[in-house]
Design a protein around this motif. Structure first.
Motif, PDB file in Angstrom:
ATOM      1  N   CYS A 223       0.824  -1.216   0.000  1.00 51.40           N
ATOM      2  CA  CYS A 223       0.000   0.000   0.000  1.00 51.40           C
ATOM      3  C   CYS A 223       0.858   1.266   0.000  1.00 51.40           C
ATOM      4  CB  CYS A 223      -0.969   0.002   1.182  1.00 51.40           C
ATOM      5  SG  CYS A 223      -0.190  -0.177   2.785  1.00 51.40           S
ATOM      6  N   HIS A 224       2.098   1.137  -0.426  1.00 53.52           N
ATOM      7  CA  HIS A 224       3.033   2.262  -0.615  1.00 53.52           C
ATOM      8  C   HIS A 224       3.594   2.809   0.695  1.00 53.52           C
ATOM      9  CE1 HIS A 224       1.897   2.095  -4.756  1.00 53.52           C
ATOM     10  NE2 HIS A 224       0.683   2.559  -4.554  1.00 53.52           N
ATOM     11  N   ALA A 225       2.791   2.810   1.767  1.00 52.45           N
ATOM     12  CA  ALA A 225       3.273   3.346   3.031  1.00 52.45           C
ATOM     13  C   ALA A 225       2.546   2.680   4.186  1.00 52.45           C
ATOM     14  CB  ALA A 225       3.053   4.856   3.087  1.00 52.45           C
ATOM     15  N   SER A 226       3.256   2.515   5.290  1.00 52.65           N
ATOM     16  CA  SER A 226       2.651   1.999   6.516  1.00 52.65           C
ATOM     17  C   SER A 226       2.788   3.079   7.572  1.00 52.65           C
ATOM     18  CB  SER A 226       3.351   0.718   6.962  1.00 52.65           C
ATOM     19  OG  SER A 226       2.750   0.200   8.119  1.00 52.65           O
ATOM     20  N   MET A 227       1.649   3.639   7.973  1.00 56.03           N
ATOM     21  CA  MET A 227       1.680   4.735   8.941  1.00 56.03           C
ATOM     22  C   MET A 227       0.556   4.547   9.953  1.00 56.03           C
ATOM     23  SD  MET A 227       2.867   7.871   6.431  1.00 56.03           S
ATOM     24  CE  MET A 227       1.686   7.583   5.133  1.00 56.03           C
ATOM     25  N   THR A 228      -0.035   5.621  10.436  1.00 56.58           N
ATOM     26  CA  THR A 228      -0.996   5.479  11.538  1.00 56.58           C
ATOM     27  C   THR A 228      -2.268   4.758  11.119  1.00 56.58           C
ATOM     28  OG1 THR A 228      -2.028   7.646  11.138  1.00 56.58           O
ATOM     29  CG2 THR A 228      -0.127   7.590  12.608  1.00 56.58           C
ATOM     30  N   THR A 229      -2.756   4.978   9.892  1.00 56.99           N
ATOM     31  CA  THR A 229      -3.978   4.306   9.442  1.00 56.99           C
ATOM     32  C   THR A 229      -3.721   2.810   9.250  1.00 56.99           C
ATOM     33  OG1 THR A 229      -4.590   6.334   8.275  1.00 56.99           O
ATOM     34  CG2 THR A 229      -5.837   4.356   7.761  1.00 56.99           C
TER      35      THR A 229
END
Length: 341
Positions: A223-229
């Motif tokens: 998903c391109h990035a792993s962050m808070t969501t």
């Protein structure tokens, strides 16, 4: 009388057929009784207030709304820059009005880190122990009676928490560390674009009055990035890989499913590529930034564009969540405050 072997076989054939039919009926009746008994027993064991696929279309549980401290006069997002992990985390929370804005005396606080892999802190693939230590200290100082930390790692849970350094912080500060057990999961009603209900690591939330998401900012190959969501994705049970093709739609559902008190994005050291597992120090870039806020969509939008240094147009799940009214991808429209440590 014809006494040839052939005639004897012909004479005995009807009797053998009769015996065959009789045995068949007896066996079929026994099997039918067994199946009926199993169905009755299964029905009695089934609890009507639980969702179990294959019985009835029952709804799973729903998480409460953990949001608190909404105030249009106060910042909804804070960005802090500095060289020291603990001081930068404290500065970001301070710019929001302090942890006491969100946590009150006696609160039971669930802090959800990202600890999916058995990686050391230097590889920036998991929540950094210094970030957890800083947040936990602020939560206790605000009056919380208990802090719970939990995740549902892909690798061995004990190994992940130990190697990431989070187990040591839990021991040091007296945090309740919950590992996922078979009975720790419950069916959760999601009503999402893809998932309607799914098993969820519910045990840490049973007594929680406040919830804080604490995620590292890192690259993710799906998903391109792993962050808070994306951080909440780790609480799902079962075979999560079977719906990876729908990852953007599923992640965009989380702002609807999970309404945390606060989210914190750790961008002190960012895994710029080869995520989410990482493995090379050369993939990690010091960014010296911590972002905190009440809108995870806005926080992730800043993280993707300013920490991962990418075009926000590529982050599909952010646009999906924004279009559904679950957050604001245009973080500059928020009441935000930026500070330097």
């Amino acid at each position: 009388m014809n006494t040839t072997p052939g005639s004897n076989e012909d004479e005995n054939q009807p009797r053998e057929n009769a015996i065959g039919r009789r045995e068949f009926l007896i066996r079929a009746g026994a099997a039918g009784a067994l199946i009926t008994g199993s169905l009755v027993a299964g029905r009695k064991l089934w609890q009507p207030d639980h969702y179990l696929p294959g019985f009835e279309d029952q709804k799973g549980l729903q998480l409460p709304d953990f949001r608190f401290g909404a105030n249009k006069l106060m910042p909804s997002m804070a960005i802090a820059h500095g060289p020291d992990h603990e001081k930068t985390v404290s500065a970001a929370i301070g710019a929001l009005g302090g942890m006491s804005r969100f946590i009150q005396k006696g609160d039971v606080v669930m802090i959800k880190p990202n600890v999916a892999f058995d990686r050391p802190p230097a590889l920036a693939a998991t929540t950094h122990p210094d970030a957890l230590r800083a947040v936990a200290k602020l939560v206790f100082a605000a009056g919380a009676s208990k802090i719970i930390i939990a995740d549902n790692p892909i690798n061995s849970p004990t190994g992940c928490f130990l190697k990431s350094g989070l187990r040591q912080v839990a021991d040091e500060l007296g945090l309740d560390l919950l590992y996922p057990e078979t009975n720790s999961f419950s069916p959760l009603q999601m009503d999402g674009e893809i998932l309607k209900h799914w098993t969820f690591f519910h045990e840490p939330f049973k007594k929680a009055t406040k919830v804080i998401g604490l995620a590292p900012c890192k690259d993710h190959n799906l998903c391109h990035a792993s962050m808070t969501t994306k951080n909440w994705y780790g609480l799902l049970g079962g075979r999560r890989n079977q719906f990876h093709q729908h990852i953007h739609s599923i992640v965009s559902d989380f702002p609807m499913m999970m309404k945390p008190t606060l989210v914190i994005l750790d961008g002190m050291n960012v895994l710029m590529k080869n995520g989410p597992t990482g493995g090379r120090l050369s993939d990690v870039k010091p960014m010296g930034t911590v972002v905190a806020g009440t809108d995870m969509v806005a926080v992730d939008s800043y993280g993707y564009s300013h920490l991962l240094e990418r075009d926000i147009a590529e982050l599909t799940y952010i646009h999906k969540a924004h279009d559904r009214g679950l957050g604001n991808k245009n973080w500059k429209e928020a009441n935000y405050k930026e500070v330097q440590v």
